[in-house]
Design a protein around this motif. Structure first.
Motif, PDB file in Angstrom:
ATOM      1  N   ARG A   1       0.993  -1.283  -0.039  1.00 45.25           N
ATOM      2  CA  ARG A   1      -0.134   0.041  -0.082  1.00 45.25           C
ATOM      3  C   ARG A   1       0.868   1.157  -0.062  1.00 45.25           C
ATOM      4  O   ARG A   1       1.970   1.275   0.702  1.00 45.25           O
ATOM      5  N   LEU A   2       0.316   2.326  -0.784  1.00 46.13           N
ATOM      6  CA  LEU A   2       1.077   3.683  -0.824  1.00 46.13           C
ATOM      7  C   LEU A   2       0.813   4.294   0.421  1.00 46.13           C
ATOM      8  O   LEU A   2      -0.367   5.092   0.362  1.00 46.13           O
ATOM      9  N   ARG A   3       1.643   4.520   1.319  1.00 49.19           N
ATOM     10  CA  ARG A   3       1.479   5.363   2.615  1.00 49.19           C
ATOM     11  C   ARG A   3       2.649   6.421   2.480  1.00 49.19           C
ATOM     12  O   ARG A   3       2.211   7.561   3.374  1.00 49.19           O
ATOM     13  N   GLY A   4       3.661   6.520   1.941  1.00 52.06           N
ATOM     14  CA  GLY A   4       4.430   7.600   1.751  1.00 52.06           C
ATOM     15  C   GLY A   4       5.566   7.540   1.152  1.00 52.06           C
ATOM     16  O   GLY A   4       5.294   6.680   0.078  1.00 52.06           O
ATOM     17  N   LEU A   5       6.591   8.107   0.723  1.00 55.52           N
ATOM     18  CA  LEU A   5       7.601   8.399  -0.227  1.00 55.52           C
ATOM     19  C   LEU A   5       8.301   6.931  -0.112  1.00 55.52           C
ATOM     20  O   LEU A   5       8.895   6.323  -1.378  1.00 55.52           O
ATOM     21  N   ARG A   6       8.463   6.575   0.939  1.00 51.51           N
ATOM     22  CA  ARG A   6       9.445   5.011   0.913  1.00 51.51           C
ATOM     23  C   ARG A   6       8.642   4.019   0.238  1.00 51.51           C
ATOM     24  O   ARG A   6       9.130   3.070  -0.235  1.00 51.51           O
ATOM     25  N   ASP A   7       7.342   4.161   0.357  1.00 51.71           N
ATOM     26  CA  ASP A   7       6.525   2.827  -0.267  1.00 51.71           C
ATOM     27  C   ASP A   7       6.580   2.957  -1.858  1.00 51.71           C
ATOM     28  O   ASP A   7       5.925   2.228  -2.524  1.00 51.71           O
ATOM     29  N   TRP A   8       7.095   4.187  -2.505  1.00 52.01           N
ATOM     30  CA  TRP A   8       7.190   4.000  -4.010  1.00 52.01           C
ATOM     31  C   TRP A   8       8.468   3.495  -4.221  1.00 52.01           C
ATOM     32  O   TRP A   8       8.415   3.112  -5.550  1.00 52.01           O
ATOM     33  N   LEU A   9       9.324   3.038  -3.467  1.00 54.64           N
ATOM     34  CA  LEU A   9      10.543   2.169  -3.831  1.00 54.64           C
ATOM     35  C   LEU A   9      10.196   0.944  -4.715  1.00 54.64           C
ATOM     36  O   LEU A   9      10.737   0.587  -5.627  1.00 54.64           O
ATOM     37  N   PRO A  10       9.404  -0.019  -4.133  1.00 59.39           N
ATOM     38  CA  PRO A  10       9.119  -1.109  -4.760  1.00 59.39           C
ATOM     39  C   PRO A  10       8.399  -1.096  -6.129  1.00 59.39           C
ATOM     40  O   PRO A  10       8.098  -2.003  -6.725  1.00 59.39           O
ATOM     41  N   LEU A  11       7.742   0.251  -6.356  1.00 58.67           N
ATOM     42  CA  LEU A  11       7.074   0.334  -7.782  1.00 58.67           C
ATOM     43  C   LEU A  11       8.205   0.807  -8.555  1.00 58.67           C
ATOM     44  O   LEU A  11       8.307   0.644  -9.786  1.00 58.67           O
ATOM     45  N   LEU A  12       9.138   2.009  -8.185  1.00 56.06           N
ATOM     46  CA  LEU A  12      10.222   2.668  -9.192  1.00 56.06           C
ATOM     47  C   LEU A  12      11.108   1.536  -9.306  1.00 56.06           C
ATOM     48  O   LEU A  12      11.760   1.763 -10.403  1.00 56.06           O
ATOM     49  N   LEU A  13      11.534   0.961  -8.524  1.00 52.50           N
ATOM     50  CA  LEU A  13      12.884   0.125  -8.848  1.00 52.50           C
ATOM     51  C   LEU A  13      12.627  -0.728  -9.900  1.00 52.50           C
ATOM     52  O   LEU A  13      13.436  -0.874 -10.974  1.00 52.50           O
ATOM     53  N   PRO A  14      11.501  -1.495  -9.677  1.00 52.82           N
ATOM     54  CA  PRO A  14      11.114  -2.563 -10.822  1.00 52.82           C
ATOM     55  C   PRO A  14      10.961  -1.924 -12.180  1.00 52.82           C
ATOM     56  O   PRO A  14      11.289  -2.524 -13.449  1.00 52.82           O
ATOM     57  N   LEU A  15      10.389  -0.843 -12.058  1.00 45.46           N
ATOM     58  CA  LEU A  15      10.137  -0.038 -13.279  1.00 45.46           C
ATOM     59  C   LEU A  15      11.327   0.540 -13.835  1.00 45.46           C
ATOM     60  O   LEU A  15      11.647   0.379 -15.214  1.00 45.46           O
ATOM     61  N   LEU A  16      12.432   1.023 -13.275  1.00 46.87           N
ATOM     62  CA  LEU A  16      13.744   1.464 -13.795  1.00 46.87           C
ATOM     63  C   LEU A  16      14.306   0.341 -14.290  1.00 46.87           C
ATOM     64  O   LEU A  16      14.690   0.315 -15.566  1.00 46.87           O
ATOM     65  N   VAL A  17      14.252  -1.095 -13.393  1.00 47.67           N
ATOM     66  CA  VAL A  17      15.135  -2.125 -14.094  1.00 47.67           C
ATOM     67  C   VAL A  17      14.346  -2.593 -15.483  1.00 47.67           C
ATOM     68  O   VAL A  17      15.039  -2.939 -16.351  1.00 47.67           O
ATOM     69  N   GLY A  18      13.089  -2.635 -15.460  1.00 45.61           N
ATOM     70  CA  GLY A  18      12.360  -3.151 -16.633  1.00 45.61           C
ATOM     71  C   GLY A  18      12.559  -2.362 -17.698  1.00 45.61           C
ATOM     72  O   GLY A  18      12.724  -2.654 -18.956  1.00 45.61           O
ATOM     73  N   GLY A  19      12.619  -0.883 -17.678  1.00 45.35           N
ATOM     74  CA  GLY A  19      12.981   0.038 -18.819  1.00 45.35           C
ATOM     75  C   GLY A  19      14.407  -0.200 -19.180  1.00 45.35           C
ATOM     76  O   GLY A  19      14.812  -0.260 -20.354  1.00 45.35           O
ATOM     77  N   LEU A  20      15.489  -0.329 -18.198  1.00 45.99           N
ATOM     78  CA  LEU A  20      16.747  -0.553 -18.638  1.00 45.99           C
ATOM     79  C   LEU A  20      17.051  -1.920 -19.312  1.00 45.99           C
ATOM     80  O   LEU A  20      17.645  -1.885 -20.569  1.00 45.99           O
ATOM     81  N   GLU A  21      16.280  -2.943 -18.899  1.00 43.44           N
ATOM     82  CA  GLU A  21      16.527  -4.188 -19.701  1.00 43.44           C
ATOM     83  C   GLU A  21      15.648  -4.154 -21.110  1.00 43.44           C
ATOM     84  O   GLU A  21      16.130  -4.746 -22.164  1.00 43.44           O
ATOM     85  N   ARG A  22      14.666  -3.195 -21.094  1.00 45.29           N
ATOM     86  CA  ARG A  22      13.746  -3.261 -22.418  1.00 45.29           C
ATOM     87  C   ARG A  22      14.854  -2.445 -23.488  1.00 45.29           C
ATOM     88  O   ARG A  22      14.859  -2.604 -24.559  1.00 45.29           O
ATOM     89  N   ALA A  23      15.422  -1.463 -22.866  1.00 38.83           N
ATOM     90  CA  ALA A  23      16.194  -0.427 -23.963  1.00 38.83           C
ATOM     91  C   ALA A  23      17.476  -1.247 -24.249  1.00 38.83           C
ATOM     92  O   ALA A  23      18.123  -1.173 -25.230  1.00 38.83           O
ATOM     93  N   LEU A  24      18.257  -2.285 -23.454  1.00 37.42           N
ATOM     94  CA  LEU A  24      19.371  -3.011 -23.785  1.00 37.42           C
ATOM     95  C   LEU A  24      19.063  -4.184 -24.987  1.00 37.42           C
ATOM     96  O   LEU A  24      19.578  -4.256 -25.906  1.00 37.42           O
ATOM     97  N   GLN A  25      17.772  -4.542 -24.716  1.00 36.70           N
ATOM     98  CA  GLN A  25      17.450  -5.745 -25.499  1.00 36.70           C
ATOM     99  C   GLN A  25      17.033  -4.969 -26.930  1.00 36.70           C
ATOM    100  O   GLN A  25      17.192  -5.514 -28.087  1.00 36.70           O
ATOM    101  N   LEU A  26      16.515  -3.667 -27.051  1.00 34.80           N
ATOM    102  CA  LEU A  26      16.253  -2.981 -28.180  1.00 34.80           C
ATOM    103  C   LEU A  26      17.426  -2.559 -28.950  1.00 34.80           C
ATOM    104  O   LEU A  26      17.639  -2.600 -30.187  1.00 34.80           O
ATOM    105  N   ALA A  27      18.415  -2.158 -28.189  1.00 31.09           N
ATOM    106  CA  ALA A  27      19.651  -1.726 -28.873  1.00 31.09           C
ATOM    107  C   ALA A  27      20.361  -3.048 -29.303  1.00 31.09           C
ATOM    108  O   ALA A  27      21.102  -2.665 -30.504  1.00 31.09           O
ATOM    109  N   GLU A  28      20.473  -3.912 -28.658  1.00 28.70           N
ATOM    110  CA  GLU A  28      21.068  -5.422 -29.203  1.00 28.70           C
ATOM    111  C   GLU A  28      20.413  -5.552 -30.507  1.00 28.70           C
ATOM    112  O   GLU A  28      20.837  -6.157 -31.610  1.00 28.70           O
ATOM    113  N   ALA A  29      19.026  -5.753 -30.619  1.00 30.03           N
ATOM    114  CA  ALA A  29      18.327  -5.799 -31.866  1.00 30.03           C
ATOM    115  C   ALA A  29      18.648  -5.057 -32.963  1.00 30.03           C
ATOM    116  O   ALA A  29      18.723  -5.469 -34.004  1.00 30.03           O
ATOM    117  N   MET A  30      18.542  -3.861 -32.595  1.00 29.40           N
ATOM    118  CA  MET A  30      18.822  -2.625 -33.579  1.00 29.40           C
ATOM    119  C   MET A  30      20.316  -2.957 -34.243  1.00 29.40           C
ATOM    120  O   MET A  30      20.661  -2.840 -35.463  1.00 29.40           O
TER     121      MET A  30
END
Length: 350
Positions: free
Chosen positions: A171-200
């Protein structure tokens, strides 16, 4: 699905009509036909194609802001509503009904342009938009398409992560509760960018070419643009139409030749080429009928009703029946989309 170039002609016809008239009859008809086409295309679109901004909300905000801004800045007209104090810079002075109406009409035109491009965005996939770009700018088009699709893909991933964390009791109750959402989002974005760069990279995207040839092409393109500007100045500023026309045509021809040559230097293959169908030609014919009725010169139609101007006294706008009927050409894609949906429905039943 209609050809992307046919939809581009349709959008061009809407741009021509809305840029040439402020008559509320014609503007209202165009907005109505765009709404019908949007509804027809919406039935064919998948549920993931979410509009970034509602057309209705955009229209309400833009029309209200444009009407108010024009009313308090353009102090002209005979029908006085109220007066602002003269001590207020830029806004001080009489506020008239004519200025309010003209500002609202400009807001309606902007709403129509936004709605037309919303229809185009809904009807044409990103891959079809990329195919419309000249091959000389194909690498730039690929990069822009990646940037355009980045936001919806990231939002979709964010909703997936949030649902997964909610199942785990997060549950989102404060700023620290955003970490479990933003960290997977950042990792997923980097992984998607690397896969796209390798494919291109594996496909040889934007591989290095001849630097000398590129410099010559850039020089020729610069010369063509200079000739185009010089021809435009000779025709419109210095009133030398013949010489200016020749220079202008030379500049356009040189720029076109350079773009064609650069396009041939860019290798490109299509898995499946899009062919023009009868419905595509019908869409183009209807759009050209509507656009040329408002833009083509000639005494065949009475175009005096196009140029509506509420100043200095607000008057009832006139309408030319043939011009109003010509706007019906913008409805051709709606008929085509509903025809496709009805045929698919019958085929599914049988």
């Amino acid at each position: 699905m209609r050809h992307a170039a046919a939809w581009l002609v349709w959008v061009g016809a809407v741009l021509v009509i809305l840029s040439t008239t402020r008559n509320p009859w014609y503007v209202g008809l165009v907005l109505a036909w765009i709404a019908v086409v949007f509804a027809a295309v919406r039935t064919q679109a998948d549920g993931s194609a979410l509009a970034p901004l509602s057309i209705g909300r955009f229209g309400l905000v833009v029309v209200a802001f444009s009407a108010l801004f024009n009313a308090v800045t353009v102090h002209f007209g005979n029908t006085l509503l109220f007066s602002m104090p003269e001590v207020i810079p830029f806004f001080g002075g009489p506020v008239t009904l004519e200025a309010l109406v003209y500002g609202a009409l400009n807001g309606l035109v902007l709403t129509g342009l936004f709605a037309a491009f919303s229809v185009f965005n809904r009807a044409v996939p990103v891959r079809e938009m990329v195919r419309l770009v000249p091959r000389a700018f194909y690498p730039v088009a690929i990069i822009i398409s990646i940037a355009v699709t980045f936001v919806p893909v990231t939002l979709h991933q964010y909703h997936d992560i949030r649902e997964a964390q909610a199942v785990r009791g997060h549950r989102l109750r404060g700023l620290r509760d955003w970490l479990p959402l933003l960290l997977p989002l950042l990792v997923g974005g980097l992984e998607r960018a690397l896969q796209l760069a390798e494919a291109m990279t594996a496909r040889g995207f934007a591989s290095a070419g001849s630097a000398r040839a590129d410099n010559r092409a850039k020089g020729a393109l610069l010369v063509g643009l200079v000739l185009l500007l010089a021809g435009w100045l000779l025709r419109l500023v210095w009133n030398i139409p013949t010489t200016g026309g020749l220079v202008l045509v030379s500049g356009v021809g040189l720029v076109a030749a350079v773009l064609v040559w650069l396009g041939r230097q860019t290798p490109h293959t299509s898995y499946r080429s899009r062919r023009w169908a009868g419905a595509d030609w019908a869409l183009v014919a209807g759009a050209l009928l509507a656009g040329l009725a408002f833009a083509a010169p000639g005494p065949a139609l009475d175009r005096s009703s196009i140029f509506y101007y509420p100043y200095p006294q607000l008057s009832w706008p006139t309408v030319q029946p043939l011009l109003a009927a010509a706007t019906l050409g913008l409805l051709v894609p709606a008929w085509g989309e509903w025809r496709v949906s009805s045929v698919s429905l019958v085929s599914d039943e049988f």
